[in-house]
Scaffold this motif. Structure first.
Motif, PDB file in Angstrom:
ATOM      1  N   TYR A   1      -4.117  -5.165   5.630  1.00 21.11           N
ATOM      2  CA  TYR A   1      -3.371  -5.341   4.389  1.00 21.11           C
ATOM      3  C   TYR A   1      -3.084  -4.001   3.730  1.00 21.11           C
ATOM      4  CZ  TYR A   1      -2.304  -6.757  -0.363  1.00 21.11           C
ATOM      5  OH  TYR A   1      -1.711  -6.908  -1.593  1.00 21.11           O
ATOM      6  N   ALA A   2      -4.071  -3.129   3.670  1.00 22.97           N
ATOM      7  CA  ALA A   2      -3.871  -1.808   3.057  1.00 22.97           C
ATOM      8  C   ALA A   2      -2.878  -0.995   3.869  1.00 22.97           C
ATOM      9  CB  ALA A   2      -5.205  -1.083   2.930  1.00 22.97           C
ATOM     10  N   ASP A   4      -0.357  -2.179   5.560  1.00 20.21           N
ATOM     11  CA  ASP A   4       0.978  -2.693   5.259  1.00 20.21           C
ATOM     12  C   ASP A   4       1.501  -2.133   3.942  1.00 20.21           C
ATOM     13  OD1 ASP A   4       0.986  -4.189   7.562  1.00 20.21           O
ATOM     14  OD2 ASP A   4       0.362  -6.048   6.572  1.00 20.21           O
ATOM     15  N   ARG A   5       0.603  -1.985   2.974  1.00 15.66           N
ATOM     16  CA  ARG A   5       1.026  -1.441   1.681  1.00 15.66           C
ATOM     17  C   ARG A   5       1.455   0.014   1.816  1.00 15.66           C
ATOM     18  NH1 ARG A   5      -3.097  -2.788  -2.950  1.00 15.66           N
ATOM     19  NH2 ARG A   5      -1.386  -1.945  -4.168  1.00 15.66           N
ATOM     20  N   ALA A   8       4.768   0.071   3.652  1.00 20.54           N
ATOM     21  CA  ALA A   8       5.844  -0.348   2.744  1.00 20.54           C
ATOM     22  C   ALA A   8       6.182   0.750   1.750  1.00 20.54           C
ATOM     23  CB  ALA A   8       5.437  -1.615   2.003  1.00 20.54           C
ATOM     24  N   TRP A   9       5.193   1.523   1.345  1.00 17.45           N
ATOM     25  CA  TRP A   9       5.449   2.632   0.419  1.00 17.45           C
ATOM     26  C   TRP A   9       6.197   3.757   1.110  1.00 17.45           C
ATOM     27  CZ3 TRP A   9       1.592   6.996   0.219  1.00 17.45           C
ATOM     28  CH2 TRP A   9       2.026   8.013  -0.616  1.00 17.45           C
ATOM     29  N   THR A  19       7.598  -6.830   2.732  1.00 17.55           N
ATOM     30  CA  THR A  19       6.748  -5.877   2.013  1.00 17.55           C
ATOM     31  C   THR A  19       7.529  -4.782   1.307  1.00 17.55           C
ATOM     32  OG1 THR A  19       6.433  -4.629   4.058  1.00 17.55           O
ATOM     33  CG2 THR A  19       4.738  -6.256   3.481  1.00 17.55           C
ATOM     34  N   PRO A 124       2.048   4.661  -3.939  1.00 18.96           N
ATOM     35  CA  PRO A 124       1.990   3.276  -3.437  1.00 18.96           C
ATOM     36  C   PRO A 124       1.829   2.288  -4.589  1.00 18.96           C
ATOM     37  CG  PRO A 124      -0.097   4.384  -3.073  1.00 18.96           C
ATOM     38  CD  PRO A 124       0.844   5.419  -3.612  1.00 18.96           C
ATOM     39  N   VAL A 125       2.163   1.046  -4.334  1.00 21.19           N
ATOM     40  CA  VAL A 125       2.087   0.007  -5.356  1.00 21.19           C
ATOM     41  C   VAL A 125       0.627  -0.188  -5.757  1.00 21.19           C
ATOM     42  CG1 VAL A 125       2.556  -2.402  -5.885  1.00 21.19           C
ATOM     43  CG2 VAL A 125       4.140  -1.106  -4.463  1.00 21.19           C
ATOM     44  N   THR A 126       0.360  -0.064  -7.061  1.00 17.38           N
ATOM     45  CA  THR A 126      -1.009  -0.176  -7.570  1.00 17.38           C
ATOM     46  C   THR A 126      -1.191  -1.376  -8.477  1.00 17.38           C
ATOM     47  OG1 THR A 126      -0.457   1.218  -9.459  1.00 17.38           O
ATOM     48  CG2 THR A 126      -1.350   2.317  -7.506  1.00 17.38           C
TER      49      THR A 126
END
Length: 181
Positions: A1-2, A4-5, A8-9, A19, A124-126
């Motif tokens: 999951y991390a 993928d984030r 995506a960033w 994503t 990255p999305v936080t």
């Protein structure tokens, strides 16, 4: 999951339907803002493409509606909060009070800058909301608590300073006059 984030960033275009969707729509909104923006309430991304625009990506909608001029004003307002807290806490005699006010102001400003960095794709999305702007009861409550603590510390420091001044005046008045012949 991390992973993928992070992917995506760094490369939102690789998975634009899942994503990377919000990041790409955020960048489209920011790009369409221009210098002066489209005007309040005239955002196209807000209604059509950017889900949860009132939370995570409110900054992208703000840029689209107000443009770069609005961004500069918003950043200056957050920096004004920080510098005002620096100026006020610099006068405090109590080191703990100074650190508390500076820490809260720095947390507020850093949270705003992190939220802005996420919206423009720098970080990255936080999930950090934009203080005082994002919709959300918890975020607004915590931000108001920050300001309440800073104001309470300022009031306490002003009262202590007033008591010290009063004590000095009273001690000066109690000193008897010495007459020299």
């Amino acid at each position: 999951y991390a992973g993928d984030r992070v992917t995506a960033w760094l490369h939102p275009e690789l998975d634009p339907g899942d994503t990377g969707y919000q990041i790409l729509q955020s960048l489209y909104a920011i790009g369409s803002g221009g210098l002066f923006g489209l005007g309040w309430g005239k955002s196209r991304q807000k209604y059509l493409y950017l889900p949860f625009q009132y939370n995570d990506y409110i900054f992208a909608i703000y840029v689209e509606e107000t443009g770069i001029i609005g961004v500069i004003v918003l950043i200056l307002l957050y920096l004004a909060i920080l510098f005002r807290a620096c100026y006020a806490s610099n006068k405090y005699e109590d080191y703990t009070a100074m650190l508390m006010v500076m820490g809260l102001a720095l947390m507020l400003t850093c949270q705003a800058l992190i939220s802005m960095a996420v919206a423009v794709g720098i970080g990255p999305v936080t999930g950090q909301p934009l203080p005082l702007i994002s919709m959300g009861g918890t975020s607004m409550t915590i931000t108001c608590i920050y300001f309440g603590i800073m104001m309470a510390v300022a009031r306490e420091q002003n009262e202590l300073k007033a008591q010290e001044e009063e004590t000095k005046i009273e001690s000066i008045q109690e000193v008897p006059d010495i007459k020299l012949d």
